[in-house]
Design an enzyme around this catalytic site. Structure first.
Site, PDB file in Angstrom:
ATOM      1  N   TYR A 101      32.040 -48.610  -6.288  1.00 53.74           N
ATOM      2  CA  TYR A 101      33.145 -48.090  -5.316  1.00 53.74           C
ATOM      3  C   TYR A 101      34.524 -48.139  -6.034  1.00 53.74           C
ATOM      4  O   TYR A 101      34.628 -48.878  -6.765  1.00 53.74           O
ATOM      5  CB  TYR A 101      33.330 -48.733  -3.947  1.00 53.74           C
ATOM      6  CG  TYR A 101      34.518 -48.151  -3.273  1.00 53.74           C
ATOM      7  CD1 TYR A 101      34.497 -47.190  -2.280  1.00 53.74           C
ATOM      8  CD2 TYR A 101      35.938 -48.832  -3.314  1.00 53.74           C
ATOM      9  CE1 TYR A 101      35.659 -46.583  -1.334  1.00 53.74           C
ATOM     10  CE2 TYR A 101      36.980 -48.293  -2.724  1.00 53.74           C
ATOM     11  CZ  TYR A 101      36.818 -47.127  -1.999  1.00 53.74           C
ATOM     12  OH  TYR A 101      37.795 -46.831  -1.004  1.00 53.74           O
ATOM     13  N   GLU A 189      38.899 -41.236  -2.824  1.00 57.90           N
ATOM     14  CA  GLU A 189      38.094 -42.251  -3.283  1.00 57.90           C
ATOM     15  C   GLU A 189      36.569 -41.720  -3.925  1.00 57.90           C
ATOM     16  O   GLU A 189      36.308 -40.462  -3.531  1.00 57.90           O
ATOM     17  CB  GLU A 189      37.768 -43.243  -2.060  1.00 57.90           C
ATOM     18  CG  GLU A 189      36.747 -42.466  -1.099  1.00 57.90           C
ATOM     19  CD  GLU A 189      36.393 -43.356   0.277  1.00 57.90           C
ATOM     20  OE1 GLU A 189      36.771 -44.488   0.242  1.00 57.90           O
ATOM     21  OE2 GLU A 189      35.689 -43.118   0.858  1.00 57.90           O
TER      22      GLU A 189
END
Length: 380
Positions: A101, A189
């Site tokens: 991530y 993101e």
């Protein structure tokens, strides 16, 4: 404003972040054509602005073009959390060795853009924060110097990234920060950022949320807004320049000023009610804008009373009163109105409302109490 995955990845690609060479389609036949061009296995991914697409069956692997067409036929038209899938992204299937991530978000507490990385990619970062917060590594970018290489290296080392990929990761992290700044984002993101079987980093999924207040600087991004993915009332409010958020209560609120709107919602709850919306008409609202705001509020069938709380500075109370009466005159109004006007031309505004036999209040507490009682049918 949220961008679809395919839109976010196009923005990433323009800033040098490696993404798959996928294409978007709206029909199974078009998906088949894309799969033929890409060659080999592909992933067919529903494009709706909600999470949990994979769990809902909105992301499927296909070994060849014929299977891709079949998977697209299964996905297109399905509903995911109430949203109908109208388009899909067809990406080449990736050989995934590890999922990571990487995200950028505005931390209002420290007034910095914070870059976050985790070795637990592919799942919601909120879930990681709740179950394994130690696996989230954070660094705060400098507002003038940006994200420096040594900061990105801290992220890479913190998630145990292989050393041979550190330089590539640093470039991706710095580019993600640049995306965030360039588009006036509130969130950018990559989840997951994967290490492929060829030992390369690749952004398999992307999400960008843009600050609506900055869209005037980005007309090319504003054109990406998908009206099918937005609440109809919020879309209508946007057309009139109103700040509106649909909620689940029974008391419609129209207020000028975000802080006053929040305070109004709080005091409604204090007196036992639930606000049906957040609506800030802003300063200087004219009668037509007020009327538009009330039409939006009254379009919600759950609204049982309307509370109008106006502090007249730039906004004139008599203009608000005329807007209220204009809306009432043009709509089939079947719910009571409680109005509190204070400030510029308040006497004129109250006189206008009194002549129309509307319920008025002298204080915010009085207005909230009356609105809650009116919603319950208890106001005499």
């Amino acid at each position: 404003m949220n961008l679809h995955e395919y839109q976010s990845k196009r923005v990433f690609a323009r800033c040098g972040i490696p993404v798959p060479s996928g294409e978007v389609a709206t029909t199974p036949g078009a998906v088949r054509d894309i799969a033929v061009r890409l060659g080999g296995p592909v992933v067919v991914k529903s494009q709706v602005l909600v999470g949990g697409r994979g769990k809902a069956g909105g992301i499927k692997l296909a070994k060849n073009a014929d299977e891709a067409e079949q998977r697209a036929d299964e996905i297109l038209g399905m509903k995911i959390k109430g949203l109908t899938v109208k388009k899909v992204l067809v990406d080449p299937a990736a050989d995934i060795r590890k999922e990571i991530y990487l995200g950028a978000v505005l931390d209002r507490g420290i007034r910095r853009v914070v870059l976050m990385a985790s070795s637990e990619g592919g799942v919601d970062i909120e879930e990681v924060a709740a179950t394994a917060p130690d696996k989230i590594i954070k660094v705060a970018a400098h507002p003038f110097l940006g994200l420096k290489p040594h900061q990105a290296r801290i992220l890479a080392d913190g998630i145990g990234l292989p050393k041979e990929l550190t330089n590539d990761f640093i470039k991706i992290a710095q580019n993600l920060y640049q995306v965030f700044v360039n588009v006036d984002a509130s969130l950018a993101e990559i989840n997951p950022l994967v290490i492929t079987g060829e030992n390369k980093l690749l952004a398999l999924d992307g999400k960008i949320s843009i600050d609506d207040n900055a869209l005037f600087r980005h007309p090319e991004l504003a054109e990406m807004r998908d009206p099918d993915e937005e609440d109809a009332s919020e879309r209508e409010a946007n057309r009139y320049g109103l700040s509106y958020i649909h909620l689940d209560g029974e008391i419609g609120c129209m207020v000028n000023g975000a802080g006053l709107a929040m305070a109004t919602m709080d005091i409604v709850k204090l007196y036992g009610g639930e606000p049906a919306n957040f609506l800030d008409i802003g300063g200087g609202a004219q009668a037509d804008k007020v009327a538009a705001a009330l039409r939006i509020i009254l379009s919600d069938s759950r609204v049982k009373a309307v509370l109008i709380n106006i502090f007249g500075g730039i906004t004139r109370c008599d203009e608000v009163a005329r807007g209220v009466l204009e809306a009432i005159g043009s709509l089939d109004v079947r719910v009571p109105f409680v109005v509190r006007l204070v400030g510029t031309n308040e006497e004129e505004g109250r006189q206008i409302l009194a002549e129309a036999n509307l319920i008025t209040a002298t204080s915010l507490a009085d207005a909230a109490e009356k609105a809650v009682a009116a919603a319950k049918g208890e106001l005499k």
